[in-house]
Design an enzyme around this catalytic site. Structure first.
Site, mmCIF file in Angstrom:
data_model
loop_
_atom_site.group_PDB
_atom_site.id
_atom_site.type_symbol
_atom_site.label_atom_id
_atom_site.label_comp_id
_atom_site.label_asym_id
_atom_site.label_seq_id
_atom_site.Cartn_x
_atom_site.Cartn_y
_atom_site.Cartn_z
ATOM 1 N N TYR A 136 -2.995 -12.365 3.012
ATOM 2 C CA TYR A 136 -2.622 -12.044 1.633
ATOM 3 C C TYR A 136 -1.451 -12.882 1.127
ATOM 4 O O TYR A 136 -1.637 -13.817 0.351
ATOM 5 C CB TYR A 136 -2.278 -10.547 1.517
ATOM 6 C CG TYR A 136 -3.439 -9.649 1.799
ATOM 7 C CD1 TYR A 136 -4.385 -9.358 0.812
ATOM 8 C CD2 TYR A 136 -3.614 -9.076 3.056
ATOM 9 C CE1 TYR A 136 -5.466 -8.531 1.066
ATOM 10 C CE2 TYR A 136 -4.689 -8.249 3.320
ATOM 11 C CZ TYR A 136 -5.615 -7.981 2.331
ATOM 12 O OH TYR A 136 -6.677 -7.176 2.592
ATOM 13 N N LYS A 142 0.819 -1.218 0.000
ATOM 14 C CA LYS A 142 0.000 0.000 0.000
ATOM 15 C C LYS A 142 0.852 1.267 0.000
ATOM 16 O O LYS A 142 0.380 2.330 -0.401
ATOM 17 C CB LYS A 142 -0.948 0.019 1.197
ATOM 18 C CG LYS A 142 -1.802 -1.224 1.347
ATOM 19 C CD LYS A 142 -2.618 -1.529 0.098
ATOM 20 C CE LYS A 142 -3.490 -2.766 0.318
ATOM 21 N NZ LYS A 142 -4.228 -3.148 -0.905
ATOM 22 N N TYR A 202 -12.176 -14.555 3.093
ATOM 23 C CA TYR A 202 -11.243 -13.465 3.336
ATOM 24 C C TYR A 202 -10.852 -13.406 4.817
ATOM 25 O O TYR A 202 -11.710 -13.486 5.703
ATOM 26 C CB TYR A 202 -11.866 -12.123 2.927
ATOM 27 C CG TYR A 202 -10.986 -10.951 3.306
ATOM 28 C CD1 TYR A 202 -9.911 -10.596 2.499
ATOM 29 C CD2 TYR A 202 -11.198 -10.245 4.484
ATOM 30 C CE1 TYR A 202 -9.066 -9.557 2.870
ATOM 31 C CE2 TYR A 202 -10.357 -9.212 4.858
ATOM 32 C CZ TYR A 202 -9.294 -8.873 4.049
ATOM 33 O OH TYR A 202 -8.470 -7.850 4.419
#
Length: 347
Positions: free
Chosen positions: A304, A64, A278
């Site tokens: 992730y 990010k 998730y």
């Protein structure tokens, strides 16, 4: 400016497409590109390389940070004094937004949603959430809600109090944030070229879609023959492909690229390693985290990068990638969340 460069030698030309867009310096670039010899030997397949975007800096690093160079750049150009974003309780994105805002003197409001249920006390108080608090972010909790309308409401409340808020979407995967991985993709291509490595594929975790979209746009801009394979961390294939395409087209429009012929076919997503959902690691996720740590001292996360590595390992064992080939694993970060998932490593 609608025509793309056609040769890899034109990467400098491609990079100039990004120059007009506001940007701040956050990333410790270029991040390292390392060969994973012990992991490659253990898997008895291709030579695996890792692009260390877990080492971008900014409160522990992660992918990010690349997006935030452009997102915070735009916020400052618009004279914003507050950034507002959303994510799950253990959001890597939220942590990095809070860190970037702190560095540039901006207030942060984090909307943390209960997207992942049934987790214990460690999940609710440790990992990324602990760091969010340390970074002095204002934290607002909500159930498993659609975040966009809530973020818009918070922004209106801030404006009513005389502030200038900037809303950053979940994952930072809008037109502006995606430019971060156009830059990151060009960086990776330059490193591969300098090393003389003819990699076939870059494999990475795909969630909000901006990382994959930026990488795909970079390869097209540079005329590079490098496939981009996203291992979905939550969504089924078609939904995930839609996210990537939306981010890719938005970023292309932002920098004036209209030549996107056959881009749909280039968006490759594998959703077989999502596991229970998730934020919920499967046994193969935990196994992948263990083998990366035990062979290379490489720390992955359960949400992730662990799922992406599980996908890469399975594909190697199935013969998708073979000896003599070179494959790049893009490490998107997230090890800060490991403490929140201690129970998954208890056995």
């Amino acid at each position: 400016m609608g025509e793309l460069p056609r040769q890899a030698d034109d990467r400098g030309v491609a990079a100039r497409w990004l120059a007009p867009h506001p940007r701040v310096a956050i990333v410790h670039a270029p991040t390292a590109l390392e060969r994973l010899d012990r992991l490659s030997h253990a898997l008895d397949g291709p030579t695996v390389w890792v692009k260390r975007d877990d080492c971008t800096g900014l409160a522990g690093g992660g992918n990010k940070a690349r997006k935030l160079e452009f997102l915070i750049g735009e916020a400052l150009a618009d004279a914003a004094d507050t950034v507002i974003t959303a994510g799950a309780v253990q959001s890597n994105h939220a942590r990095q937004v809070a860190a970037a805002a702190a560095r540039f003197g901006l207030r942060t409001i984090l909307l943390l949603t209960e997207t992942v249920t049934g987790r214990g006390d460690a999940y609710q108080n440790n990992g990324n959430l602990l760091l969010d608090r340390l970074l002095r972010a204002e934290i607002r909790r909500a159930g498993d809600v659609e975040s966009a309308p809530v973020l818009a409401r918070i922004a209106e409340e801030e404006r009513a109090q005389g502030r200038r808020p900037c809303v950053i979407p979940v994952g930072g995967s809008n037109a502006v944030g995606t430019l971060g991985y156009v830059a990151g993709g060009l960086e990776l291509l330059a490193q591969l070229g300098a090393l003389g490595v003819n990699a076939t594929t870059v494999v990475h975790a795909t969630g909000s879609g901006g990382t994959q979209a930026g990488l795909l746009l970079a390869t097209r801009m540079a005329g590079a023959a490098l496939d981009v394979l996203g291992i979905s961390v939550g969504a089924p294939v078609e939904r995930q492909r839609g996210r990537v395409l939306q981010a890719l087209r938005a970023a292309a429009a932002r920098i004036g690229i209209s030549d996107l012929h056959a881009v749909d076919a280039a968006v490759a997503v594998d959703d077989r390693f999502v596991g229970p959902g998730y934020g919920r690691p499967a046994a193969e996720t935990i196994a992948a985290i263990r083998i990366a740590a035990e062979t290379e001292g490489l720390l992955l996360d359960p949400v992730y990068s662990g799922k992406a590595m599980a996908g890469l390992i399975a594909l190697i064992r199935a013969g998708r990638f073979r000896r003599g080939q070179h494959v790049v694993f893009l490490h998107t970060g997230g090890a800060q969340a490991l403490g929140a998932y201690a129970d998954d490593f208890a056995s």
